[in-house]
Scaffold this motif. Structure first.
Motif, PDB file in Angstrom:
ATOM      1  N   ALA A  64     -36.507  11.348  13.916  1.00 55.25           N
ATOM      2  CA  ALA A  64     -37.825  10.744  14.108  1.00 55.25           C
ATOM      3  C   ALA A  64     -38.494  10.355  12.798  1.00 55.25           C
ATOM      4  O   ALA A  64     -38.241  10.935  11.738  1.00 55.25           O
ATOM      5  CB  ALA A  64     -38.724  11.726  14.861  1.00 55.25           C
ATOM      6  N   ASN A  65     -39.360   9.342  12.891  1.00 58.20           N
ATOM      7  CA  ASN A  65     -40.255   8.956  11.799  1.00 58.20           C
ATOM      8  C   ASN A  65     -39.507   8.565  10.528  1.00 58.20           C
ATOM      9  O   ASN A  65     -39.714   9.121   9.453  1.00 58.20           O
ATOM     10  CB  ASN A  65     -41.250  10.089  11.494  1.00 58.20           C
ATOM     11  CG  ASN A  65     -42.038  10.501  12.711  1.00 58.20           C
ATOM     12  OD1 ASN A  65     -42.534   9.655  13.445  1.00 58.20           O
ATOM     13  ND2 ASN A  65     -42.138  11.798  12.955  1.00 58.20           N
ATOM     14  N   ASN A  66     -38.599   7.608  10.699  1.00 51.66           N
ATOM     15  CA  ASN A  66     -37.896   7.015   9.570  1.00 51.66           C
ATOM     16  C   ASN A  66     -37.975   5.501   9.694  1.00 51.66           C
ATOM     17  O   ASN A  66     -38.903   4.979  10.317  1.00 51.66           O
ATOM     18  CB  ASN A  66     -36.438   7.502   9.534  1.00 51.66           C
ATOM     19  CG  ASN A  66     -36.321   8.892   8.955  1.00 51.66           C
ATOM     20  OD1 ASN A  66     -36.430   9.086   7.751  1.00 51.66           O
ATOM     21  ND2 ASN A  66     -36.082   9.880   9.811  1.00 51.66           N
ATOM     22  N   ARG A  67     -37.023   4.798   9.122  1.00 50.31           N
ATOM     23  CA  ARG A  67     -37.008   3.331   9.174  1.00 50.31           C
ATOM     24  C   ARG A  67     -35.650   2.822   9.656  1.00 50.31           C
ATOM     25  O   ARG A  67     -35.179   1.775   9.213  1.00 50.31           O
ATOM     26  CB  ARG A  67     -37.319   2.759   7.780  1.00 50.31           C
ATOM     27  CG  ARG A  67     -38.699   3.167   7.259  1.00 50.31           C
ATOM     28  CD  ARG A  67     -38.896   2.695   5.828  1.00 50.31           C
ATOM     29  NE  ARG A  67     -40.207   3.086   5.303  1.00 50.31           N
ATOM     30  CZ  ARG A  67     -40.606   2.881   4.050  1.00 50.31           C
ATOM     31  NH1 ARG A  67     -39.782   2.286   3.194  1.00 50.31           N
ATOM     32  NH2 ARG A  67     -41.805   3.269   3.652  1.00 50.31           N
ATOM     33  N   PHE A  68     -35.012   3.579  10.532  1.00 48.52           N
ATOM     34  CA  PHE A  68     -33.703   3.186  11.042  1.00 48.52           C
ATOM     35  C   PHE A  68     -33.803   1.894  11.852  1.00 48.52           C
ATOM     36  O   PHE A  68     -34.765   1.691  12.608  1.00 48.52           O
ATOM     37  CB  PHE A  68     -33.115   4.293  11.913  1.00 48.52           C
ATOM     38  CG  PHE A  68     -32.724   5.524  11.146  1.00 48.52           C
ATOM     39  CD1 PHE A  68     -31.764   5.457  10.151  1.00 48.52           C
ATOM     40  CD2 PHE A  68     -33.305   6.754  11.419  1.00 48.52           C
ATOM     41  CE1 PHE A  68     -31.395   6.590   9.435  1.00 48.52           C
ATOM     42  CE2 PHE A  68     -32.944   7.893  10.719  1.00 48.52           C
ATOM     43  CZ  PHE A  68     -31.986   7.806   9.713  1.00 48.52           C
ATOM     44  N   THR A  69     -32.795   1.040  11.701  1.00 49.04           N
ATOM     45  CA  THR A  69     -32.756  -0.227  12.418  1.00 49.04           C
ATOM     46  C   THR A  69     -31.463  -0.312  13.228  1.00 49.04           C
ATOM     47  O   THR A  69     -30.626   0.583  13.184  1.00 49.04           O
ATOM     48  CB  THR A  69     -32.824  -1.407  11.434  1.00 49.04           C
ATOM     49  OG1 THR A  69     -31.725  -1.296  10.501  1.00 49.04           O
ATOM     50  CG2 THR A  69     -34.133  -1.411  10.667  1.00 49.04           C
ATOM     51  N   GLY A  70     -31.309  -1.424  13.955  1.00 49.30           N
ATOM     52  CA  GLY A  70     -30.093  -1.619  14.737  1.00 49.30           C
ATOM     53  C   GLY A  70     -30.161  -0.912  16.074  1.00 49.30           C
ATOM     54  O   GLY A  70     -31.233  -0.508  16.542  1.00 49.30           O
ATOM     55  N   THR A  71     -29.020  -0.758  16.707  1.00 52.22           N
ATOM     56  CA  THR A  71     -28.953  -0.172  18.042  1.00 52.22           C
ATOM     57  C   THR A  71     -28.660   1.318  17.994  1.00 52.22           C
ATOM     58  O   THR A  71     -28.294   1.865  16.943  1.00 52.22           O
ATOM     59  CB  THR A  71     -27.856  -0.874  18.861  1.00 52.22           C
ATOM     60  OG1 THR A  71     -26.591  -0.706  18.182  1.00 52.22           O
ATOM     61  CG2 THR A  71     -28.150  -2.356  19.003  1.00 52.22           C
ATOM     62  N   ILE A  72     -28.829   1.963  19.139  1.00 55.16           N
ATOM     63  CA  ILE A  72     -28.481   3.383  19.264  1.00 55.16           C
ATOM     64  C   ILE A  72     -26.971   3.484  19.445  1.00 55.16           C
ATOM     65  O   ILE A  72     -26.425   2.977  20.425  1.00 55.16           O
ATOM     66  CB  ILE A  72     -29.199   4.022  20.464  1.00 55.16           C
ATOM     67  CG1 ILE A  72     -30.715   3.981  20.257  1.00 55.16           C
ATOM     68  CG2 ILE A  72     -28.730   5.451  20.672  1.00 55.16           C
ATOM     69  CD1 ILE A  72     -31.511   4.486  21.445  1.00 55.16           C
TER      70      ILE A  72
END
Length: 338
Positions: free
Chosen positions: A179-187
């Motif tokens: 949680a609470n990061n800057r991850f992008t793209g799909t799961i």
């Protein structure tokens, strides 16, 4: 930067199974009869533990070379082979499979509030006895992290970015908090998730669909993907999550009718789908209002319900043309078949 990267897990060969780190000077952790020492204090080593400490030396020196800013000078003490004397590094007495003392190993690293800048290096995977790691890293998450035998992974409240590693599902961890990061793209999805009980993706920048294979997470109790940009319809495979207690899909761009397959989950205690673009509720979802279940469906596009989006907001559904590769079937979903 006061963000923390924390890995906490149980290792059978390490005496301590729970610990409290006291940063600076001497750190003492008590749990399961063990004591952690180090963080700037010289610690005698034995030949039995030398190979483990040599690997730790290689890992820490590689990481030190990748640190671009060390405003408090914490790594100035990271010199020489006695890694247990390094500031912020804590060692614990390990035991072999017979329960005999096997010498000290690096069990914890506490660099919280050191305000380090740099990257996490692949050599950190050499720290196989590490039990707690707190730091302030930047950049992507190293893939090797998810190949380690960890019981829990906490990467929340950091500045991690980039796409989630595709091997995320290799981790045997029962809890993964991203949680609470800057991850992008799909799961990402893989069969390795089978034993996970809690996974948190909230407040990132994830896109695409909720993966169809989510039904494979048969032991899952908590799933939170809120505050991302996920689109499309929810997968029918959610009905296979027989032990799920908390589902949070709020603040995304999901659409379609909220299906019976989700609302009829027996152990469900809280279902949140607020601030999406759902266009209807099935009968079982309407019945949730009369069950002892927290149910928030506000700010959607559901006709006849209070606290919905203004009608102009619902005229164009985000991701309406997105294909989530759902396979329609006239027969009930057989969860065992997943």
């Amino acid at each position: 930067m006061e963000n923390i990267w924390l890995l906490a897990f149980l290792l059978p060969i390490v005496v301590t199974k729970a610990a409290v780190i006291v940063g600076g000077g001497v750190g003492v952790g008590v749990g399961g009869g063990g004591v952690w020492i180090g963080g700037g204090i010289n610690t005698p080593t034995t030949p039995t533990a030398s190979s483990n400490l040599n690997r730790a030396y290689t890992a820490l020196q590689a990481w030190k070379s990748a640190i671009t800013d060390d405003p408090t000078g914490v790594t100035k003490s990271w010199a020489g082979p006695n890694v247990c004397s390094y500031k912020g590094v804590f060692c614990s007495e390990s035991r072999d499979f017979m329960g005999n003392p096997a010498g000290p190993v690096v069990a914890a690293i506490d660099l919280n509030h050191a305000n380090l800048q740099g990257t996490l290096v692949k050599e950190l995977s050499f720290l196989t006895d590490l039990s707690i790691f707190t730091s302030t890293p930047t950049g992507p998450v190293p893939e090797d992290l998810f190949n380690k035998k960890l019981d829990a992974i906490f990467l929340n409240n950091n500045l991690f970015d980039g796409e989630l590693p595709q091997n995320l599902g290799n981790s045997p961890a029962s809890v993964i908090n991203l949680a609470n990061n800057r991850f992008t793209g799909t799961i990402p999805f893989s069969l390795g998730y089978v034993g996970i009980k809690e996974i948190l993706f909230l407040n990132n920048q994830l896109t695409g669909c909720v993966p169809q294979g989510i039904g494979m997470w048969s032991d899952l109790q908590v799933l939170d993907v809120s505050s991302n940009s996920l689109m499309g319809h929810l997968p029918d495979s959610l009905s296979c999550l027989s032990g799920i207690e908390v589902l949070n899909f709020a603040n995304n761009k999901l659409s379609g009718e909220l299906p019976d397959l989700v609302c009829s989950l027996r152990r469900l205690l809280n279902l949140t789908v607020a601030a999406n673009f759902f266009s209807g509720l099935s009968q079982d979802c309407d019945r949730l209002l009369f069950r002892n279940v927290g149910f928030d469906f506000s700010l959607n596009c559901i006709p006849g319900k209070d606290m919905q989006r203004p009608e102009p907001d619902c005229s164009i559904v985000p991701g309406g043309g997105l294909s989530c590769l759902r396979i329609p079937s006239t027969k009930p979903l057989v969860c065992v078949g997943l």
